[in-house]
Write a protein that holds these residues in place. Sequence first.
Motif, short mmCIF file in Angstrom:
data_model
loop_
_atom_site.label_atom_id
_atom_site.label_comp_id
_atom_site.label_asym_id
_atom_site.label_seq_id
_atom_site.Cartn_x
_atom_site.Cartn_y
_atom_site.Cartn_z
N LYS A 247 0.83 -1.22 0.00
CA LYS A 247 0.00 0.00 0.00
C LYS A 247 0.86 1.26 0.00
CE LYS A 247 -3.99 -2.06 2.41
NZ LYS A 247 -4.97 -1.82 1.34
N MET A 248 2.04 1.17 0.64
CA MET A 248 2.91 2.34 0.77
C MET A 248 3.94 2.45 -0.34
SD MET A 248 3.51 2.12 4.92
CE MET A 248 4.35 3.70 5.03
N GLY A 249 3.96 1.46 -1.26
CA GLY A 249 4.92 1.49 -2.35
C GLY A 249 6.34 1.19 -1.92
N ILE A 250 6.49 0.36 -0.89
CA ILE A 250 7.80 -0.02 -0.37
C ILE A 250 8.04 -1.50 -0.64
CG2 ILE A 250 9.20 -0.25 1.74
CD1 ILE A 250 7.53 2.04 2.93
N ASP A 251 9.28 -1.86 -1.01
CA ASP A 251 9.64 -3.26 -1.26
C ASP A 251 9.87 -3.97 0.08
OD1 ASP A 251 10.84 -5.69 -1.86
OD2 ASP A 251 11.99 -4.89 -3.54
N VAL A 252 8.94 -4.86 0.48
CA VAL A 252 9.05 -5.52 1.78
C VAL A 252 10.27 -6.42 1.86
CG1 VAL A 252 7.62 -7.54 1.15
CG2 VAL A 252 7.75 -6.79 3.54
N TRP A 253 10.68 -6.99 0.74
CA TRP A 253 11.85 -7.87 0.74
C TRP A 253 13.12 -7.08 1.06
CZ3 TRP A 253 10.22 -12.78 0.34
CH2 TRP A 253 8.97 -12.99 -0.27
N GLU A 254 13.20 -5.86 0.54
CA GLU A 254 14.35 -5.01 0.84
C GLU A 254 14.34 -4.61 2.31
OE1 GLU A 254 16.59 -0.95 -0.79
OE2 GLU A 254 14.65 -1.54 -1.65
#
Length: 439
Positions: A247-254
Amino acid sequence: MNQMEQQALELQSKLENKTATIGVVGLGYVGLPLAVEKAKAGFTVIGFDVQKEKVDKVNAGENYIGDVIPADLEQLVKSGQLTATADYSFIKEVDAVAICVPTPLDIYKQPNMDYVKSSAKAIADHLTKGTLIVLESTTYPGTTEELIKPILEAKGFKIGEDVFLAYSPERVDPGNKHFNTKNTPKVVGGVTENCTKIAATMYRTVLDGDVHEVSSPAVAEMEKLLENTFRNINIALANEMAILCNKMGIDVWEVIDAAATKPYGFMPFYPGPGLGGHCIPIDPWYLTWKAREYNYHTKLIEAAGEINDSMPSFVVQRCMEILNEQGKALKGSKVVILGVAYKKDIDDYRESPIIPILKELRNFGVQFEVADTQIDEFKLDNQLIKTIELNEACIANADLIIIATDHSDFDYELINKNAKVILDTRNVKFDFINKRYKL
């Protein structure tokens, strides 16, 4: 020396010098590897299973479990070290028996103990004095003493005197290249001190891993649930982070990789399309069910279960969003799903989260095909579906490729060159060109 001490010493001696005959009830993912390891250690082993197909395959030296080396099984059967039967009267021939049968949940997420009960009754019908019985099936705390002990006592046996009863939870991680039945530490808890000592002796003569003795079967039963509840909850946290990061446009894997650089206080867990297998998605519900007996509501465990159970729907939602960006509707789209197994490089789709994904896609009118290098066919409700072999045409013709299970032997180069767009739910370590969406 009284009769009880004499029987305990005789069994202890048989186990230490490997003249004991060992029985294994249930020849599935847990039972067959255990039977093989016990036979390889030098014991004569009799495997018991109600499924004639499994019995026949074992007796023919045909392997059907990924964690068993086929050549080992074939050699053990040829030498007479390992045999299988559906006839429980042969229980009278064994000195020790391990119960490794399924403990599924019913539709209300309550434990179904029918397999354990029927196995215990079949054993009790043919049991002789001086025998060790160990339950290995994952279950709720109290099972060994509340369910199995009374069945044995109803036949006149005195636990810790005539027969010895313990619990030792199975620890099996299919596909794990480093840890297997042989080298994974074991936890053992007996009904009496003698029961614990004798059960621990059996495992020490078979396994390379440490054997940790605890004070009771209930402790051993609870620790197994703690292991898998720990994983369940932490995976739920990773999945919730994935939803929020999306939703926030952040890469969770990173984010997870960055957090994992901390040398203390953090252990990385990773998101995915949901939980599968016969352990992590199921085991915490045994504890939730048992907790009701004590008027306790396991809020954290149930919340984690709800998050993990919601991930297949989240994957389908991501499919909608991605196809919408391409100017396509989900209905009528052509989708190729890579993998139906619940984890990479295994042939097991029990409780696989890919199944509910496929059901939702089917309900939305998606035309899908499934490729899996480990599984030739699988059941979707009552329909038998054959998996396809990936080729340039099927990839190029698909509106969307979903990497649901990241098998090592998928041709990611072929996928990279020909896919229109990819939804990667596993963060495959491949340098895809700019047409991959992550979970």
